[in-house]
Design a protein around this motif. Structure first.
Motif, PDB file in Angstrom:
ATOM      1  N   GLN A 114      -8.664  -1.646  11.628  1.00  0.00           N
ATOM      2  CA  GLN A 114      -7.550  -1.957  12.520  1.00  0.00           C
ATOM      3  C   GLN A 114      -7.961  -1.641  13.963  1.00  0.00           C
ATOM      4  O   GLN A 114      -8.573  -0.611  14.224  1.00  0.00           O
ATOM      5  CB  GLN A 114      -6.317  -1.141  12.145  1.00  0.00           C
ATOM      6  N   ASP A 173      -1.774   9.440   3.118  1.00  0.00           N
ATOM      7  CA  ASP A 173      -0.403   9.463   2.605  1.00  0.00           C
ATOM      8  C   ASP A 173       0.065  10.896   2.387  1.00  0.00           C
ATOM      9  O   ASP A 173       1.221  11.205   2.625  1.00  0.00           O
ATOM     10  CB  ASP A 173      -0.303   8.737   1.256  1.00  0.00           C
ATOM     11  N   GLN A 196      -0.765  -2.533   5.928  1.00  0.00           N
ATOM     12  CA  GLN A 196      -1.278  -3.458   4.904  1.00  0.00           C
ATOM     13  C   GLN A 196      -0.862  -4.891   5.205  1.00  0.00           C
ATOM     14  O   GLN A 196      -1.655  -5.830   5.034  1.00  0.00           O
ATOM     15  CB  GLN A 196      -0.791  -3.043   3.524  1.00  0.00           C
ATOM     16  N   GLN A 197       0.370  -5.075   5.667  1.00  0.00           N
ATOM     17  CA  GLN A 197       0.848  -6.414   6.003  1.00  0.00           C
ATOM     18  C   GLN A 197       0.062  -6.999   7.172  1.00  0.00           C
ATOM     19  O   GLN A 197      -0.291  -8.181   7.160  1.00  0.00           O
ATOM     20  CB  GLN A 197       2.333  -6.384   6.341  1.00  0.00           C
ATOM     21  N   GLY A 230       2.288   2.792   6.207  1.00  0.00           N
ATOM     22  CA  GLY A 230       1.181   2.274   5.406  1.00  0.00           C
ATOM     23  C   GLY A 230       1.408   0.837   4.975  1.00  0.00           C
ATOM     24  O   GLY A 230       0.494   0.003   5.037  1.00  0.00           O
ATOM     25  N   ALA A 231       2.629   0.522   4.546  1.00  0.00           N
ATOM     26  CA  ALA A 231       2.954  -0.848   4.136  1.00  0.00           C
ATOM     27  C   ALA A 231       2.843  -1.805   5.323  1.00  0.00           C
ATOM     28  O   ALA A 231       2.347  -2.928   5.188  1.00  0.00           O
ATOM     29  CB  ALA A 231       4.354  -0.899   3.529  1.00  0.00           C
ATOM     30  N   THR A 270       0.602   7.955   6.826  1.00  0.00           N
ATOM     31  CA  THR A 270       1.041   6.588   6.559  1.00  0.00           C
ATOM     32  C   THR A 270       2.314   6.527   5.715  1.00  0.00           C
ATOM     33  O   THR A 270       2.541   5.559   4.995  1.00  0.00           O
ATOM     34  CB  THR A 270      -0.094   5.786   5.893  1.00  0.00           C
ATOM     35  N   SER A 314     -11.444  -4.906   7.557  1.00  0.00           N
ATOM     36  CA  SER A 314     -10.617  -3.776   7.112  1.00  0.00           C
ATOM     37  C   SER A 314     -10.349  -2.776   8.228  1.00  0.00           C
ATOM     38  O   SER A 314      -9.586  -1.829   8.040  1.00  0.00           O
ATOM     39  CB  SER A 314     -11.292  -3.058   5.941  1.00  0.00           C
ATOM     40  N   ALA A 339      -3.013  -6.346   8.004  1.00  0.00           N
ATOM     41  CA  ALA A 339      -4.342  -6.708   7.498  1.00  0.00           C
ATOM     42  C   ALA A 339      -4.294  -8.017   6.709  1.00  0.00           C
ATOM     43  O   ALA A 339      -5.184  -8.873   6.854  1.00  0.00           O
ATOM     44  CB  ALA A 339      -4.907  -5.582   6.636  1.00  0.00           C
ATOM     45  N   ALA A 340      -3.259  -8.193   5.887  1.00  0.00           N
ATOM     46  CA  ALA A 340      -3.143  -9.420   5.092  1.00  0.00           C
ATOM     47  C   ALA A 340      -2.939 -10.641   5.977  1.00  0.00           C
ATOM     48  O   ALA A 340      -3.539 -11.687   5.745  1.00  0.00           O
ATOM     49  CB  ALA A 340      -1.985  -9.278   4.088  1.00  0.00           C
ATOM     50  N   ARG A 362     -10.287   4.160   9.735  1.00  0.00           N
ATOM     51  CA  ARG A 362      -9.451   2.988   9.500  1.00  0.00           C
ATOM     52  C   ARG A 362      -9.072   2.246  10.766  1.00  0.00           C
ATOM     53  O   ARG A 362      -8.618   1.106  10.722  1.00  0.00           O
ATOM     54  CB  ARG A 362      -8.170   3.414   8.769  1.00  0.00           C
ATOM     55  N   ASN A 412      -6.207  -6.620  12.959  1.00  0.00           N
ATOM     56  CA  ASN A 412      -7.326  -6.218  12.113  1.00  0.00           C
ATOM     57  C   ASN A 412      -8.534  -7.093  12.358  1.00  0.00           C
ATOM     58  O   ASN A 412      -8.408  -8.301  12.564  1.00  0.00           O
ATOM     59  CB  ASN A 412      -6.954  -6.305  10.634  1.00  0.00           C
TER      60      ASN A 412
END
Length: 192
Positions: A68, A101, A157-158, A153-154, A148, A66, A160-161, A9, A63
């Protein structure tokens, strides 16, 4: 894809000048925006199994699709694999990371059973644990496990978005302060 750990990742780079590295990645390579925390709060740290002084770390995350990218600058002389890598190889890609996780302990055990040694590990605040592993048969192949949990983890994800929607110019370096982050409102550090 690892049949044991899933997708890699993250690729982490150790650098001597994180500001210069972020500027290069965003300008020359078009990767960003960078979420930069100048003083990461490492709260637990082990170096080869022994409790150790806390490294003073600056970390930037962005990122590329996908995957990082992590930039790491250590700002003190506490023993760590970051400094070991810089001394041995200079600035370079240092590790790949697998995220989990709920399988951190099982993955940790699986790496140890495969002959890996935890070079360093710990925790940053309330976020999940991390551990870096080395193996004598593959000296250039450092593996990080990153748990994560605790909001990590959140946060990933942010990042990456935001990267997916980034225009390549607006706020390429965004300073992050504190434990919680509003990525949409983080302040620009540079406009390069």
């Amino acid at each position: 894809m690892s049949i044991h750990f899933g997708a890699a990742r993250q690729v982490g780079f150790v650098v001597r000048d994180i500001e210069k590295a972020m500027a290069h990645w965003s300008t020359a390579l078009g990767v960003g925006p960078w979420f930069y925390k100048e003083a990461v709060g490492t709260t637990e740290f082990r170096y080869y199994g022994q409790d150790s002084a806390l490294p003073a770390l600056s970390i930037a995350l962005a990122n590329s699709g996908s995957l990082q990218i992590e930039l790491i600058q250590q700002r003190n002389d506490a023993p760590s694999l970051y400094l070991d890598t810089l001394a041995r190889n200079g600035e370079c890609a240092q590790h790949i990371a697998y995220w989990t996780d709920d399988r951190f302990d099982a993955m940790h055990q699986q790496l140890r059973e495969a002959g890996y040694v935890e070079g360093h590990g710990g925790r940053m605040g309330t976020r999940g644990r991390f551990a870096y592993f080395v193996h004598t048969d593959l000296p250039s192949g450092m593996i990080e496990l990153s748990e994560t949990t605790g909001g990590k983890g959140a946060y990933f994800q942010q990042i990456a978005a935001v990267a997916e929607a980034w225009d390549g110019h607006t706020e390429p370096i965004r300073r992050v302060a504190g434990a919680t982050v509003d990525l949409a409102r983080s302040s620009p550090a540079s406009t390069t």
